[in-house]
Scaffold this motif. Structure first.
Motif, PDB file in Angstrom:
ATOM      1  N   PRO A 199       0.824  -1.215   0.000  1.00 41.14           N
ATOM      2  CA  PRO A 199       0.000   0.000   0.000  1.00 41.14           C
ATOM      3  C   PRO A 199       0.856   1.262   0.000  1.00 41.14           C
ATOM      4  N   LYS A 200       0.244   2.358  -0.361  1.00 44.74           N
ATOM      5  CA  LYS A 200       0.948   3.639  -0.410  1.00 44.74           C
ATOM      6  C   LYS A 200       1.328   4.073   0.997  1.00 44.74           C
ATOM      7  N   LEU A 201       2.550   4.579   1.139  1.00 44.25           N
ATOM      8  CA  LEU A 201       3.062   5.003   2.435  1.00 44.25           C
ATOM      9  C   LEU A 201       2.672   6.449   2.709  1.00 44.25           C
ATOM     10  N   THR A 202       1.703   6.644   3.575  1.00 43.61           N
ATOM     11  CA  THR A 202       1.263   7.981   3.964  1.00 43.61           C
ATOM     12  C   THR A 202       1.891   8.354   5.311  1.00 43.61           C
ATOM     13  N   MET A 203       1.726   9.611   5.708  1.00 43.25           N
ATOM     14  CA  MET A 203       2.266  10.051   6.986  1.00 43.25           C
ATOM     15  C   MET A 203       1.606   9.316   8.153  1.00 43.25           C
ATOM     16  N   VAL A 204       0.291   9.087   8.052  1.00 42.91           N
ATOM     17  CA  VAL A 204      -0.421   8.357   9.104  1.00 42.91           C
ATOM     18  C   VAL A 204       0.108   6.930   9.219  1.00 42.91           C
ATOM     19  N   MET A 205       0.309   6.272   8.077  1.00 42.78           N
ATOM     20  CA  MET A 205       0.837   4.913   8.085  1.00 42.78           C
ATOM     21  C   MET A 205       2.263   4.885   8.629  1.00 42.78           C
ATOM     22  N   LEU A 206       3.053   5.905   8.306  1.00 45.22           N
ATOM     23  CA  LEU A 206       4.428   5.979   8.797  1.00 45.22           C
ATOM     24  C   LEU A 206       4.456   6.087  10.323  1.00 45.22           C
TER      25      LEU A 206
END
Length: 366
Positions: free
Chosen positions: A75-82
């Motif tokens: 999946p795309k790495l977003t700030m929330v996921m980071l």
């Protein structure tokens, strides 16, 4: 029976029991890790440096496979996921493993591996508190969950608070790996082990939640290894101001780091992921007590480690409680399987009925 028939039968048996064989090998590999780590700590290696090097090596080795094999499903790495990846690494590596391996320095492999078996019970309690787990006290398996959890925790408290008489060492054991001074801090090591098991349990809960939003397991493993190594490095730099702490002083320490990074952070994780996919997490966790038994056998008969009555009694209680909990949990998997099968069957029947209705001669187009 001919030679070819024997070979065919052997292949069938190996294919059928492949998950069982792999999980036994995993426990053997982890057993050797405990004694390698213990010997390295006796040789002067810092536990926090070990955790940092181990996961840095694991990240380097897993990253190429994750990048190539999961580039289409990652999946795309977003700030929330980071931020979520940072927190799960903090919980699963930085806090848990630093306390866990530090406790090994003050206790013994037998004690530490016995306490690890309480992680399943603690995870169950946390899941119930967060309403992620249901308990039916009217069902025998539901009662087994509760009783097994209490029995396992009682065994953990027995090992922590009651040392008991020492069991006589075997004379003439081939290897002696430690002195006796570290046992002066047994209570300190016990507390570190208990707290690490609690954070380990929280890590399983957060991991189960995160894996639904980040299904790329190899990539998730690489991220956890990388961030965990970075966090552990910062922590080690704060608590250890001497640069020589980072140096690898012997071939034993180098072998320990390589073994932990290659075998435990890469191969063991891959085998467990495959086995979970084939047999489920309950099957994998059922082999943890085997590791406890193997460590106790090696510690007493080969390495001449002194065992205590409290550790033996507590370890037995933990293992019995764990298997009661797993037996109770087995009904959850069966129930979900039946529920999914029933749901699928209903959907198929509904689709079939709808399809027949649309093609019925009595139906008219609008």
């Amino acid at each position: 029976m001919s030679e070819s028939d024997r070979e065919c039968a052997f292949r069938v048996i190996c294919r059928k029991y492949k998950p069982h064989i792999l999980m036994v090998l995993v426990q053997i590999a982890l057993t050797f890790l405990y004694f390698l780590v213990e010997a390295s700590f006796d040789n002067g290696m810092n536990p926090h440096v070990f955790v940092t090097y181990r996961h840095a090596l694991g990240a380097i080795l897993v990253f190429p496979f994750a990048y190539v094999l999961e580039r289409n499903v990652r999946p795309k790495l977003t700030m929330v996921m980071l931020v979520k990846l940072f927190l799960i690494s903090l919980l699963g590596v930085s806090l848990t493993l630093n306390m866990y391996f530090a406790s090994l320095k003050y206790t013994s492999p037998s004690f530490v591996t016995s306490m690890v078996n309480t992680v399943s019970s603690l995870t169950f309690i946390i899941a119930v508190a967060l309403r992620l787990e249901a308990v039916d006290v009217k069902n025998p398996r539901g009662v087994a969950k509760v009783f097994g959890t209490l029995l396992s925790l009682g065994g953990a408290l027995t090992m922590t608070l009651y040392k008991g008489h020492a069991i006589q060492r075997l004379k003439g054991t081939p290897i002696h790996m430690r002195g006796h001074s570290v046992h002066n801090h047994w209570m300190k090591g016990s507390i570190l082990t208990v707290v690490s098991c609690i954070t380990w349990s929280f890590w399983y809960i957060t991991q189960a939640i995160l894996v639904k939003k980040y299904p790329a397991q190899l990539s998730l493993t690489a991220w956890v290894n990388f961030m965990g190594a970075a966090q552990s490095a910062v922590f080690t730099a704060v608590v250890q101001h001497k640069p020589r702490t980072w140096s690898i002083k012997s071939s034993l320490e180098l072998c320990c780091i390589l073994y932990a990074g290659v075998i435990c952070c890469c191969l063991v994780i891959l085998v467990q992921l495959w086995t979970v996919e084939q047999k489920g997490p309950v099957f994998v966790s059922m082999f943890n007590p085997l590791g406890t038994i193997l460590v106790a056998i090696f510690a007493y008969f080969i390495f001449g480690e002194q065992l205590h009555v409290g550790s033996v009694v507590g370890g037995v209680l933990v293992m019995v409680g764990l298997y009661l909990l797993l037996w109770g949990k087995e009904s959850d998997g069966n129930y979900k399987s039946r529920g999914q099968s029933s749901s699928t069957q209903k959907n198929e029947e509904k689709e079939s009925t709808t399809h027949k209705g649309l093609n019925s001669p009595d139906q008219h187009e609008p």
